[in-house]
Motif scaffolding. Sequence first.
Motif, mmCIF file in Angstrom:
data_model
loop_
_atom_site.group_PDB
_atom_site.id
_atom_site.type_symbol
_atom_site.label_atom_id
_atom_site.label_comp_id
_atom_site.label_asym_id
_atom_site.label_seq_id
_atom_site.Cartn_x
_atom_site.Cartn_y
_atom_site.Cartn_z
ATOM 1 N N ALA A 169 10.555 -9.997 3.954
ATOM 2 C CA ALA A 169 11.665 -9.221 3.405
ATOM 3 C C ALA A 169 12.993 -9.913 3.672
ATOM 4 O O ALA A 169 13.158 -10.613 4.669
ATOM 5 N N SER A 170 13.939 -9.703 2.764
ATOM 6 C CA SER A 170 15.285 -10.234 2.956
ATOM 7 C C SER A 170 16.283 -9.324 2.265
ATOM 8 O O SER A 170 15.918 -8.518 1.405
ATOM 9 N N GLY A 171 17.537 -9.449 2.652
ATOM 10 C CA GLY A 171 18.589 -8.720 1.971
ATOM 11 C C GLY A 171 19.088 -7.487 2.692
ATOM 12 O O GLY A 171 20.169 -6.987 2.401
ATOM 13 N N ARG A 172 18.297 -6.942 3.591
ATOM 14 C CA ARG A 172 18.695 -5.747 4.347
ATOM 15 C C ARG A 172 18.098 -5.835 5.747
ATOM 16 O O ARG A 172 17.140 -6.578 5.973
ATOM 17 N N THR A 173 18.631 -5.081 6.666
ATOM 18 C CA THR A 173 18.005 -4.968 7.982
ATOM 19 C C THR A 173 16.644 -4.318 7.820
ATOM 20 O O THR A 173 16.527 -3.275 7.195
ATOM 21 N N PHE A 174 15.636 -4.956 8.399
ATOM 22 C CA PHE A 174 14.255 -4.621 8.071
ATOM 23 C C PHE A 174 13.694 -3.463 8.874
ATOM 24 O O PHE A 174 12.796 -2.756 8.434
ATOM 25 N N GLY A 175 14.241 -3.258 10.083
ATOM 26 C CA GLY A 175 13.575 -2.377 11.031
ATOM 27 C C GLY A 175 13.328 -0.953 10.571
ATOM 28 O O GLY A 175 12.367 -0.331 10.991
ATOM 29 N N GLY A 176 14.162 -0.423 9.695
ATOM 30 C CA GLY A 176 14.017 0.971 9.307
ATOM 31 C C GLY A 176 13.096 1.210 8.132
ATOM 32 O O GLY A 176 12.934 2.355 7.693
ATOM 33 N N TYR A 177 12.461 0.171 7.634
ATOM 34 C CA TYR A 177 11.639 0.289 6.437
ATOM 35 C C TYR A 177 10.175 0.492 6.781
ATOM 36 O O TYR A 177 9.615 -0.248 7.587
ATOM 37 N N SER A 178 9.560 1.465 6.147
ATOM 38 C CA SER A 178 8.110 1.567 6.147
ATOM 39 C C SER A 178 7.587 0.633 5.065
ATOM 40 O O SER A 178 8.226 0.461 4.026
ATOM 41 N N MET A 179 6.438 0.043 5.309
ATOM 42 C CA MET A 179 5.883 -0.979 4.418
ATOM 43 C C MET A 179 4.472 -0.616 3.992
ATOM 44 O O MET A 179 3.749 0.069 4.738
ATOM 45 N N ALA A 180 4.093 -1.130 2.838
ATOM 46 C CA ALA A 180 2.749 -0.838 2.335
ATOM 47 C C ALA A 180 2.247 -1.982 1.480
ATOM 48 O O ALA A 180 3.015 -2.839 1.042
ATOM 49 N N TRP A 181 0.957 -1.951 1.283
ATOM 50 C CA TRP A 181 0.297 -2.839 0.332
ATOM 51 C C TRP A 181 -0.419 -1.985 -0.707
ATOM 52 O O TRP A 181 -1.109 -1.016 -0.360
ATOM 53 N N PHE A 182 -0.253 -2.379 -1.967
ATOM 54 C CA PHE A 182 -0.981 -1.801 -3.075
ATOM 55 C C PHE A 182 -1.710 -2.926 -3.786
ATOM 56 O O PHE A 182 -1.415 -4.104 -3.562
ATOM 57 N N ARG A 183 -2.632 -2.575 -4.656
ATOM 58 C CA ARG A 183 -3.314 -3.595 -5.441
ATOM 59 C C ARG A 183 -3.620 -3.074 -6.830
ATOM 60 O O ARG A 183 -3.733 -1.866 -7.057
ATOM 61 N N LEU A 212 -14.404 -9.438 2.974
ATOM 62 C CA LEU A 212 -13.964 -9.203 1.605
ATOM 63 C C LEU A 212 -15.140 -9.032 0.662
ATOM 64 O O LEU A 212 -16.191 -9.679 0.801
ATOM 65 N N LYS A 213 -14.936 -8.154 -0.325
ATOM 66 C CA LYS A 213 -15.942 -7.861 -1.325
ATOM 67 C C LYS A 213 -15.418 -8.238 -2.700
ATOM 68 O O LYS A 213 -14.199 -8.335 -2.924
ATOM 69 N N PHE A 214 -16.331 -8.408 -3.632
ATOM 70 C CA PHE A 214 -15.940 -8.750 -5.002
ATOM 71 C C PHE A 214 -14.943 -7.735 -5.542
ATOM 72 O O PHE A 214 -13.978 -8.098 -6.220
ATOM 73 N N GLU A 215 -15.169 -6.469 -5.223
ATOM 74 C CA GLU A 215 -14.303 -5.412 -5.740
ATOM 75 C C GLU A 215 -12.908 -5.389 -5.104
ATOM 76 O O GLU A 215 -12.066 -4.595 -5.505
ATOM 77 N N ASP A 216 -12.657 -6.247 -4.133
ATOM 78 C CA ASP A 216 -11.306 -6.374 -3.586
ATOM 79 C C ASP A 216 -10.438 -7.293 -4.442
ATOM 80 O O ASP A 216 -9.233 -7.426 -4.195
ATOM 81 N N THR A 217 -11.035 -7.932 -5.449
ATOM 82 C CA THR A 217 -10.292 -8.813 -6.339
ATOM 83 C C THR A 217 -9.201 -8.039 -7.060
ATOM 84 O O THR A 217 -9.466 -7.020 -7.706
ATOM 85 N N ALA A 218 -7.955 -8.508 -6.930
ATOM 86 C CA ALA A 218 -6.821 -7.802 -7.520
ATOM 87 C C ALA A 218 -5.550 -8.593 -7.237
ATOM 88 O O ALA A 218 -5.557 -9.544 -6.447
ATOM 89 N N ILE A 219 -4.481 -8.166 -7.874
ATOM 90 C CA ILE A 219 -3.145 -8.621 -7.479
ATOM 91 C C ILE A 219 -2.666 -7.656 -6.388
ATOM 92 O O ILE A 219 -2.703 -6.428 -6.589
ATOM 93 N N TYR A 220 -2.231 -8.201 -5.284
ATOM 94 C CA TYR A 220 -1.779 -7.388 -4.159
ATOM 95 C C TYR A 220 -0.251 -7.404 -4.101
ATOM 96 O O TYR A 220 0.370 -8.467 -4.116
ATOM 97 N N PHE A 221 0.312 -6.209 -4.021
ATOM 98 C CA PHE A 221 1.751 -6.037 -4.015
ATOM 99 C C PHE A 221 2.219 -5.466 -2.678
ATOM 100 O O PHE A 221 1.600 -4.536 -2.140
ATOM 101 N N CYS A 222 3.306 -6.007 -2.212
ATOM 102 C CA CYS A 222 3.981 -5.483 -1.028
ATOM 103 C C CYS A 222 5.046 -4.488 -1.483
ATOM 104 O O CYS A 222 5.683 -4.693 -2.534
ATOM 105 N N ALA A 223 5.236 -3.425 -0.714
ATOM 106 C CA ALA A 223 6.213 -2.402 -1.082
ATOM 107 C C ALA A 223 6.935 -1.895 0.155
ATOM 108 O O ALA A 223 6.404 -1.939 1.261
ATOM 109 N N ALA A 224 8.148 -1.384 -0.061
ATOM 110 C CA ALA A 224 8.966 -0.916 1.061
ATOM 111 C C ALA A 224 9.712 0.360 0.691
ATOM 112 O O ALA A 224 10.052 0.585 -0.469
#
Length: 121
Positions: free
Chosen positions: A24-38, A86-98
Amino acid sequence: QLQLVESGGGLVQAGGSLRLSCVASGRTFGGYSMAWFRQAPGKEREFVAAASWSGGSTDYADSVKARFTISKDNAKYTTYLQMNSLKFEDTAIYFCAATYGVGYPYDYNYWGQGTQVTVSS
């Protein structure tokens, strides 16, 4: 504005491991909750894992529990997703989110561009 850049995707055989990173960049990071989606081809984007702003609370989709681990290093402005067995069904584009403040674990308003994970069977 918070910018997110993912890396670490690639091609791996079933049963293997990968570690995704999100810087992450552009803001102070500490207050952000983070996630992964796919998002797999032809499917809706789905929640994978989330970590609260302190990293003290985490949440996982049932499909990845006990295989994936999310972690957050506030000093490095980086969020990780360790993916094992990892399994075949884990194939995807993985996105980071905040999200800052509210939103954890499923509602986010900052997104990265994604990194491709391909698992061969």
